[in-house]
Design a protein around this motif. Structure first.
Motif, PDB file in Angstrom:
ATOM      1  N   SER A 176       0.978  -1.055   0.015  1.00  0.00           N
ATOM      2  CA  SER A 176       0.055  -0.074  -0.071  1.00  0.00           C
ATOM      3  C   SER A 176       0.750   1.325  -0.045  1.00  0.00           C
ATOM      4  CB  SER A 176      -1.129  -0.146   1.197  1.00  0.00           C
ATOM      5  OG  SER A 176      -1.922  -0.884   1.317  1.00  0.00           O
ATOM      6  N   ALA A 177       1.858   1.297   0.690  1.00  0.00           N
ATOM      7  CA  ALA A 177       2.662   2.433   0.983  1.00  0.00           C
ATOM      8  C   ALA A 177       3.465   2.703  -0.304  1.00  0.00           C
ATOM      9  CB  ALA A 177       3.804   2.408   2.170  1.00  0.00           C
ATOM     10  N   LEU A 178       3.906   1.813  -1.201  1.00  0.00           N
ATOM     11  CA  LEU A 178       4.803   1.792  -2.229  1.00  0.00           C
ATOM     12  C   LEU A 178       4.012   2.135  -3.627  1.00  0.00           C
ATOM     13  CD1 LEU A 178       7.693  -0.664  -1.573  1.00  0.00           C
ATOM     14  CD2 LEU A 178       7.693   1.890  -1.154  1.00  0.00           C
ATOM     15  N   GLY A 179       2.849   1.721  -3.584  1.00  0.00           N
ATOM     16  CA  GLY A 179       1.829   1.777  -4.483  1.00  0.00           C
ATOM     17  C   GLY A 179       2.451   1.587  -5.904  1.00  0.00           C
ATOM     18  N   PRO A 180       2.177   2.800  -7.058  1.00  0.00           N
ATOM     19  CA  PRO A 180       2.920   2.555  -8.219  1.00  0.00           C
ATOM     20  C   PRO A 180       4.161   2.495  -8.302  1.00  0.00           C
ATOM     21  CG  PRO A 180       1.345   4.626  -7.801  1.00  0.00           C
ATOM     22  CD  PRO A 180       1.663   4.169  -6.639  1.00  0.00           C
ATOM     23  N   LEU A 181       5.186   2.589  -7.362  1.00  0.00           N
ATOM     24  CA  LEU A 181       6.433   2.732  -7.399  1.00  0.00           C
ATOM     25  C   LEU A 181       6.824   1.011  -7.776  1.00  0.00           C
ATOM     26  CD1 LEU A 181       7.393   4.849  -4.504  1.00  0.00           C
ATOM     27  CD2 LEU A 181       8.006   5.345  -6.612  1.00  0.00           C
ATOM     28  N   GLN A 186      10.795   3.160 -14.514  1.00  0.00           N
ATOM     29  CA  GLN A 186      12.119   3.772 -14.028  1.00  0.00           C
ATOM     30  C   GLN A 186      11.726   4.564 -13.005  1.00  0.00           C
ATOM     31  OE1 GLN A 186      13.036   7.189 -14.881  1.00  0.00           O
ATOM     32  NE2 GLN A 186      15.041   6.908 -14.186  1.00  0.00           N
ATOM     33  N   VAL A 187      12.975   4.782 -12.274  1.00  0.00           N
ATOM     34  CA  VAL A 187      12.874   5.916 -11.039  1.00  0.00           C
ATOM     35  C   VAL A 187      14.213   6.769 -11.068  1.00  0.00           C
ATOM     36  CG1 VAL A 187      12.557   6.191  -8.354  1.00  0.00           C
ATOM     37  CG2 VAL A 187      11.492   4.367  -9.589  1.00  0.00           C
ATOM     38  N   THR A 188      14.000   8.060 -10.874  1.00  0.00           N
ATOM     39  CA  THR A 188      15.069   8.955 -10.761  1.00  0.00           C
ATOM     40  C   THR A 188      14.862   9.593  -9.404  1.00  0.00           C
ATOM     41  OG1 THR A 188      15.158   9.477 -13.055  1.00  0.00           O
ATOM     42  CG2 THR A 188      16.115  11.100 -11.579  1.00  0.00           C
ATOM     43  N   PHE A 189      15.940   9.583  -8.626  1.00  0.00           N
ATOM     44  CA  PHE A 189      16.001  10.035  -7.280  1.00  0.00           C
ATOM     45  C   PHE A 189      16.636  11.460  -7.409  1.00  0.00           C
ATOM     46  CE2 PHE A 189      15.932   5.581  -6.655  1.00  0.00           C
ATOM     47  CZ  PHE A 189      14.811   5.527  -5.790  1.00  0.00           C
ATOM     48  N   LEU A 190      16.134  12.589  -6.592  1.00  0.00           N
ATOM     49  CA  LEU A 190      16.466  13.896  -6.570  1.00  0.00           C
ATOM     50  C   LEU A 190      16.832  14.308  -5.081  1.00  0.00           C
ATOM     51  CD1 LEU A 190      14.078  15.414  -8.881  1.00  0.00           C
ATOM     52  CD2 LEU A 190      16.338  14.275  -9.419  1.00  0.00           C
ATOM     53  N   GLY A 191      18.108  15.011  -4.800  1.00  0.00           N
ATOM     54  CA  GLY A 191      18.447  15.472  -3.504  1.00  0.00           C
ATOM     55  C   GLY A 191      18.565  16.704  -3.703  1.00  0.00           C
ATOM     56  N   GLU A 258       7.038  11.555  -6.483  1.00  0.00           N
ATOM     57  CA  GLU A 258       7.089  10.737  -5.216  1.00  0.00           C
ATOM     58  C   GLU A 258       7.965  11.617  -4.000  1.00  0.00           C
ATOM     59  OE1 GLU A 258       6.265   7.932  -2.397  1.00  0.00           O
ATOM     60  OE2 GLU A 258       5.315   8.007  -4.464  1.00  0.00           O
ATOM     61  N   HIS A 259       7.153  11.997  -3.011  1.00  0.00           N
ATOM     62  CA  HIS A 259       7.770  12.922  -2.154  1.00  0.00           C
ATOM     63  C   HIS A 259       6.976  12.700  -0.814  1.00  0.00           C
ATOM     64  CE1 HIS A 259       8.526  16.433   0.587  1.00  0.00           C
ATOM     65  NE2 HIS A 259       9.615  16.022   0.309  1.00  0.00           N
ATOM     66  N   ARG A 260       7.320  12.659   0.394  1.00  0.00           N
ATOM     67  CA  ARG A 260       6.948  12.497   1.723  1.00  0.00           C
ATOM     68  C   ARG A 260       7.905  13.356   2.666  1.00  0.00           C
ATOM     69  NH1 ARG A 260       5.245   6.497   3.219  1.00  0.00           N
ATOM     70  NH2 ARG A 260       5.159   7.577   5.269  1.00  0.00           N
ATOM     71  N   ASP A 261       6.985  14.023   3.618  1.00  0.00           N
ATOM     72  CA  ASP A 261       7.741  15.026   4.489  1.00  0.00           C
ATOM     73  C   ASP A 261       8.444  14.052   5.795  1.00  0.00           C
ATOM     74  OD1 ASP A 261       8.586  17.318   5.918  1.00  0.00           O
ATOM     75  OD2 ASP A 261       6.581  17.513   6.872  1.00  0.00           O
ATOM     76  N   LEU A 262       9.695  13.483   5.225  1.00  0.00           N
ATOM     77  CA  LEU A 262      10.397  12.791   5.933  1.00  0.00           C
ATOM     78  C   LEU A 262      11.810  13.173   6.114  1.00  0.00           C
ATOM     79  CD1 LEU A 262       9.214   9.163   5.003  1.00  0.00           C
ATOM     80  CD2 LEU A 262       8.639  10.489   7.080  1.00  0.00           C
ATOM     81  N   ARG A 278      10.819  -4.926  -5.358  1.00  0.00           N
ATOM     82  CA  ARG A 278      11.404  -5.119  -6.752  1.00  0.00           C
ATOM     83  C   ARG A 278      12.197  -6.318  -7.087  1.00  0.00           C
ATOM     84  NH1 ARG A 278       9.180  -0.833 -10.225  1.00  0.00           N
ATOM     85  NH2 ARG A 278       9.988  -2.284 -11.707  1.00  0.00           N
ATOM     86  N   ALA A 279      13.239  -6.718  -6.109  1.00  0.00           N
ATOM     87  CA  ALA A 279      14.060  -7.944  -6.275  1.00  0.00           C
ATOM     88  C   ALA A 279      12.950  -8.993  -6.151  1.00  0.00           C
ATOM     89  CB  ALA A 279      15.033  -7.971  -5.122  1.00  0.00           C
ATOM     90  N   GLU A 280      12.248  -9.081  -5.390  1.00  0.00           N
ATOM     91  CA  GLU A 280      11.194 -10.501  -5.313  1.00  0.00           C
ATOM     92  C   GLU A 280      10.329 -10.334  -6.709  1.00  0.00           C
ATOM     93  OE1 GLU A 280       7.462 -11.774  -2.344  1.00  0.00           O
ATOM     94  OE2 GLU A 280       9.088 -10.380  -1.578  1.00  0.00           O
ATOM     95  N   ALA A 281      10.009  -9.376  -7.075  1.00  0.00           N
ATOM     96  CA  ALA A 281       9.061  -9.388  -8.269  1.00  0.00           C
ATOM     97  C   ALA A 281       9.951  -9.878  -9.371  1.00  0.00           C
ATOM     98  CB  ALA A 281       8.298  -8.200  -8.416  1.00  0.00           C
ATOM     99  N   ALA A 282      11.234  -9.546  -9.437  1.00  0.00           N
ATOM    100  CA  ALA A 282      11.895 -10.051 -10.636  1.00  0.00           C
ATOM    101  C   ALA A 282      12.549 -11.380 -10.481  1.00  0.00           C
ATOM    102  CB  ALA A 282      13.047  -8.844 -10.619  1.00  0.00           C
TER     103      ALA A 282
END
Length: 299
Positions: A176-181, A186-191, A258-262, A278-282
């Motif tokens: 539930s928490a990860l949903g569409p991820l 593909q995922v890009t992370f921003l900092g 995707e962003h949460r106030d964490l 993702r590893a399990e799914a693959a």
């Protein structure tokens, strides 16, 4: 989500690991940098990225010039007052070479390792051994984040709220928490600022654990080219502070924002759970990434 892998079990202990290690700050912190010192951090892979996060955080708190180098690309000739070396295995060839150089030049340094009695631990003038957070999985999680927790605590950061955020993340239903991820192409992370190192680490973790296409960029740099790959079915995950207008720019491409106030360290625990899923799914073993071993030792 399966909890049978070493990686799953090691991810789950992180809040307790951080709390236990921070409580030892008075015991462990004597060799860590002092305010005002010029400092460099040295590491490879994940350890380099933890150094990036610490370096940026230390500078943002006004505690002194701090640079983070990959062990193979250091610039220690710039004359630092103290060097922090991070190596889980304590055997990495490039890291050991740096430690030997530091000893020869009589530069104050401290190495943080997970395994006592290893070459880096024995060669360093000061060593912090975090053997209670050593890992059986090739993929680093708790050693790296616990090292960063210790370093942040030495800067005066209050990590009690971060620990509670991480506990809350681990208590969530992952699907539930990860949903569409879970199904993103593909995922890009921003900092931004010190979370750039966390973004780099997040992308590395997905690549290692699930052979998944992941990238990382400074948040504002994302708009200068990389946003061209954003599209429906892909995701952009921002860790920490989000610059004004960035979320809208990403959403206009059809990609998930995707962003949460964490705190970024707690958000990294969310990413660790995505790695497992993702590893399990693959159908992959998350403990044994393709082409990797626990320690990179050059012959």
């Amino acid at each position: 989500m399966s909890q049978t892998s070493h990686l799953a079990r090691e991810i789950a202990t992180q809040p307790d690991d951080w709390t236990r290690t921070i409580a030892r700050l008075d015991e462990l912190g004597g060799a860590l940098p002092r305010p005002g010192e010029r400092v460099a951090t040295i590491g490879c892979g994940t350890s380099w990225f933890m150094g990036q996060a610490y370096a940026a955080r230390r500078e943002s708190l006004g505690q002194g010039v701090t640079d983070a180098f990959a062990a193979s690309e250091h610039r220690l000739e710039r004359h630092y007052d103290r060097v922090v070396v991070v190596s889980r295995s304590g055997t990495t060839t490039e890291v050991l070479a740096v430690v030997e150089q530091l000893r020869a030049a009589d530069v104050p340094h401290v190495s943080i390792v997970a395994t006592p009695g290893t070459p880096v631990a024995k060669a360093s003038s000061a060593t912090i051994v975090l053997d209670d957070v050593d890992e059986q999985s090739v993929v680093q999680t708790r050693f790296a984040t616990t090292t960063l927790a210790l370093l942040r605590a030495s800067l005066g950061d209050d990590l009690a709220p971060v620990v509670e955020q991480a506990r809350a993340v681990l208590a969530e239903d992952a699907n539930s928490a990860l949903g569409p991820l879970l199904t993103a192409e593909q995922v890009t992370f921003l900092g931004h600022d010190w979370s750039n190192g966390i973004a780099n680490e997040a992308a590395l973790k997905l690549r290692e654990s699930s052979q998944f296409w992941a990238e990382s960029y400074p948040a504002m740099e994302y708009r200068h080219g990389p946003i061209s790959i954003a599209a429906p079915g892909r995701a952009v995950w921002a860790l920490g502070e989000v610059p004004a207008g960035l979320a809208e720019d990403v959403r206009s491409t059809g990609a998930q924002f995707e962003h949460r106030d964490l705190d970024p360290m707690a958000d990294l625990v969310r990413l660790h759970r995505l790695c497992l899923a993702r590893a399990e799914a693959a159908g992959l073993d998350p403990d044994a990434p393709r082409n990797l071993t626990r320690s990179i030792v050059l012959n």
